[in-house]
Design a protein around this motif. Structure first.
Motif, mmCIF file in Angstrom:
data_model
loop_
_atom_site.group_PDB
_atom_site.id
_atom_site.type_symbol
_atom_site.label_atom_id
_atom_site.label_comp_id
_atom_site.label_asym_id
_atom_site.label_seq_id
_atom_site.Cartn_x
_atom_site.Cartn_y
_atom_site.Cartn_z
ATOM 1 N N LYS A 80 0.828 -1.208 0.000
ATOM 2 C CA LYS A 80 0.000 0.000 0.000
ATOM 3 C C LYS A 80 0.863 1.259 0.000
ATOM 4 O O LYS A 80 0.563 2.237 -0.693
ATOM 5 C CB LYS A 80 -0.935 -0.012 1.204
ATOM 6 N N MET A 81 1.974 1.246 0.776
ATOM 7 C CA MET A 81 2.827 2.432 0.849
ATOM 8 C C MET A 81 3.537 2.675 -0.480
ATOM 9 O O MET A 81 3.626 3.818 -0.965
ATOM 10 C CB MET A 81 3.869 2.259 1.968
ATOM 11 N N LEU A 82 3.996 1.608 -1.120
ATOM 12 C CA LEU A 82 4.727 1.751 -2.373
ATOM 13 C C LEU A 82 3.857 2.251 -3.511
ATOM 14 O O LEU A 82 4.317 2.986 -4.397
ATOM 15 C CB LEU A 82 5.373 0.413 -2.770
ATOM 16 N N TYR A 83 2.604 1.858 -3.468
ATOM 17 C CA TYR A 83 1.716 2.207 -4.582
ATOM 18 C C TYR A 83 0.710 3.304 -4.215
ATOM 19 O O TYR A 83 -0.306 3.488 -4.880
ATOM 20 C CB TYR A 83 0.999 0.956 -5.087
ATOM 21 N N GLY A 84 0.976 4.030 -3.125
ATOM 22 C CA GLY A 84 0.177 5.203 -2.777
ATOM 23 C C GLY A 84 -1.216 4.915 -2.297
ATOM 24 O O GLY A 84 -2.115 5.748 -2.470
ATOM 25 N N GLU A 85 -1.443 3.743 -1.716
ATOM 26 C CA GLU A 85 -2.767 3.415 -1.205
ATOM 27 C C GLU A 85 -2.883 3.787 0.266
ATOM 28 O O GLU A 85 -1.906 4.143 0.919
ATOM 29 C CB GLU A 85 -3.040 1.925 -1.431
ATOM 30 N N ASP A 86 -4.108 3.657 0.807
ATOM 31 C CA ASP A 86 -4.385 4.065 2.189
ATOM 32 C C ASP A 86 -3.889 2.985 3.154
ATOM 33 O O ASP A 86 -4.584 2.017 3.435
ATOM 34 C CB ASP A 86 -5.888 4.301 2.371
ATOM 35 N N TYR A 87 -2.672 3.187 3.636
ATOM 36 C CA TYR A 87 -2.122 2.217 4.597
ATOM 37 C C TYR A 87 -2.540 2.550 6.024
ATOM 38 O O TYR A 87 -2.541 1.696 6.911
ATOM 39 C CB TYR A 87 -0.588 2.165 4.500
ATOM 40 N N GLU A 88 -2.946 3.811 6.267
ATOM 41 C CA GLU A 88 -3.306 4.212 7.632
ATOM 42 C C GLU A 88 -4.571 3.488 8.097
ATOM 43 O O GLU A 88 -4.638 3.000 9.231
ATOM 44 C CB GLU A 88 -3.487 5.719 7.695
ATOM 45 N N SER A 89 -5.577 3.430 7.241
ATOM 46 C CA SER A 89 -6.820 2.737 7.609
ATOM 47 C C SER A 89 -6.547 1.243 7.825
ATOM 48 O O SER A 89 -7.095 0.620 8.742
ATOM 49 C CB SER A 89 -7.883 2.914 6.507
ATOM 50 N N PHE A 90 -5.648 0.714 6.969
ATOM 51 C CA PHE A 90 -5.289 -0.708 7.104
ATOM 52 C C PHE A 90 -4.645 -0.979 8.460
ATOM 53 O O PHE A 90 -5.007 -1.945 9.164
ATOM 54 C CB PHE A 90 -4.349 -1.091 5.962
ATOM 55 N N LEU A 91 -3.716 -0.126 8.853
ATOM 56 C CA LEU A 91 -3.040 -0.314 10.144
ATOM 57 C C LEU A 91 -3.995 -0.108 11.307
ATOM 58 O O LEU A 91 -3.923 -0.817 12.324
ATOM 59 C CB LEU A 91 -1.845 0.654 10.261
ATOM 60 N N HIS A 92 -4.891 0.893 11.179
ATOM 61 C CA HIS A 92 -5.867 1.145 12.247
ATOM 62 C C HIS A 92 -6.780 -0.058 12.439
ATOM 63 O O HIS A 92 -7.089 -0.446 13.566
ATOM 64 C CB HIS A 92 -6.685 2.389 11.902
#
Length: 490
Positions: free
Chosen positions: A429-441
């Motif tokens: 997600k981080m490499l391809y500009g996706e929402d990693y914050e919601s995933f981690l939450h």
């Protein structure tokens, strides 16, 4: 008086009557007088009297004792004597004038044997007179010959009297420096091993680990080589001990007025120096200016006839303070490794213990990381995997008009790394500009924690940190982005 003459005439008349013609015809000649042993013992060859005149000459009144010694020595440089002397001679700063006639003959008879290769024990003062002659080049044709003669004599005579070592070792070095000889032959006379160890300790941050460890063994009063723990963990002990010494040296440079070297061994001093001190030596003229370096902590210089020496003047015995450091490392490593045999700790500075424990912990962490299995990814096969995935995806497509079914999920990239599924998904997600914050939450994972985990697990593969995180937004290192995408995929 007349009565005496008359008496003599009467006696001579009677002798002639009794002797007859034999007396008249006798002829008398000079005959040698046979000397007694006592008379022979008191005989003194004329060279000795001539030598003594030098000291009583008008010129000698204004000269030094060393000048007189050298003039007398030159006069007697080729003289030989054969005299059986059983006395002794003791004198501080011994010289020819301090000897009586019998002692002089005893010395030159002994020197005659020495020059013929027969070195016998004698009064120590005689040995010093002979050494003074060689230092002043009396009886030799060159400095090279003088040095060899002095070295050979000392090597042979020290078995009779080791007190020569206290002087001759230093004089041999002075000899080579003063007369400009090659130093390769005097390395053993300058405590070469000890000084090399000191130099290695001074340069602990730049010299190799093996060289530094050998130096520590040479300088430390605590013999780590005999430690049971060292024998079972030699590589670890050597590495940690050397790292502790380097860190301790850095601490002293930053926080103390003296360096660690000065604390343990003393200072290297540059000061005035007197060639052949404690010996009778006459310098005939001013020595030319020169600079002579034996090693980094032992050098000489001469300017306008005055000598200076830069040399280590501290104790040359093994350091007890360094021994305490080495023992503390042994003690702390035994405890950290759970070794069966513990050492009784000595009173040690908290700073030292802190440095030792920090280096042990860091070393063990490094060792643990290096021991983890490495996963090698064949980058050449990644494209084949993607192609196969695309073909499979196309086969699963069904014409929406003929059959209405749910669209299949996109194929997930294969996780062939050490990363967990969550870590792999985060990187994707981080490499391809996706929402990693919601995933981690949703997963209940802290951003800083997962970044540290990814950096640590990919360190062996890249040899570097792959994510730069300043506490706000994680950024993949630009140089590694393409390679990371090749590994992570999408």
């Amino acid at each position: 008086m007349a009565d005496s003459k008359e008496l003599i005439n009467i006696i001579m008349t009677e002798i002639r009557k009794n002797a007859g013609k034999n007396f008249e015809s006798s002829v008398y000649k000079d005959e040698p007088i046979i000397k007694t042993a006592a008379q022979m013992a008191n005989y003194l060859p004329p060279q000795y009297r001539e030598m003594r005149k030098i000291a009583r000459s008008h010129e000698a009144y204004s000269k030094s004792a060393s000048w007189i010694f050298c003039r007398q020595g030159e006069f007697m440089k080729d003289f030989e004597d054969d005299f059986d002397y059983h006395g002794e001679f003791f004198c501080y700063y011994p010289n020819y004038n301090a000897m009586n006639d019998l002692q002089l003959r005893g010395y030159f008879a002994w020197r005659t044997k020495v020059r013929k290769g027969k070195i016998e024990p004698t009064s120590l003062s005689y040995a010093f007179v002979y050494i003074y002659e060689l230092i002043n080049l009396i009886g030799v044709n060159s400095p090279r010959e003088g040095f060899d003669a002095l070295l050979d004599f000392w090597t042979a005579y020290r078995s009779f009297d080791a007190r020569l070592d206290n002087y001759v070792k230093r004089w041999l070095v002075d000899f080579a420096v003063y007369y400009g000889l090659d130093f390769s032959e005097i390395s053993s006379l300058t405590d070469d091993l000890f000084e090399k160890s000191l130099i290695a300790f001074m340069d602990c941050r730049s010299c190799g680990q093996s060289e530094l460890f050998d130096a520590l063994c040479s300088l430390s009063s605590y013999n780590i080589l005999n430690s049971r723990f060292y024998k079972e963990n030699s590589e670890d002990t050597e590495m940690i001990l050397c790292r502790v010494i380097v860190k301790l040296a850095e601490y002293y440079e930053k926080n103390r007025k003296t360096t660690l070297f000065e604390k343990l061994f003393g200072k290297i001093i540059d000061g005035p120096y007197y060639m052949f001190s404690s010996a009778i030596f006459y310098e005939n003229g001013r020595h030319t200016d020169c600079d002579v370096e034996i090693n980094k902590i032992n050098s000489y210089s001469c300017r306008n006839g005055s000598w200076r020496c830069k040399r280590f003047f501290g104790s040359r015995s093994k350091s007890r303070d360094l021994g305490a450091v080495v023992k503390a490392v042994d003690c702390e490593m035994r405890e950290a490794y759970g070794f069966k045999s513990a050492l009784k700790p000595e009173k040690t500075a908290k700073v030292l213990i802190g440095i030792i424990r920090k280096e042990i912990n860091e070393f063990l962490e490094e060792k643990k990381r290096n021991a983890a299995p490495k996963i090698e990814i064949d980058m050449s096969k990644l494209q084949g995997i993607r192609t196969a995935s695309e073909i499979t995806g196309k086969k699963l497509i069904v014409d929406e008009e003929t059959e209405e079914i749910a669209a299949p999920d996109e194929p997930k990239p294969v996780n062939n790394t050490e990363l967990s599924d969550d870590e792999f998904a985060f990187m994707q997600k981080m490499l391809y500009g996706e929402d990693y914050e919601s995933f981690l939450h949703k997963k209940g994972i802290m951003l800083s924690v997962i970044v540290d985990c990814v950096n640590e697990k990919l360190f062996d593969l890249f040899g570097d940190t792959v994510i730069d995180f300043n506490g706000d937004v994680p950024e993949p290192i630009e140089d590694y982005i393409e390679e990371l995408k090749g590994i992570i995929g999408k």
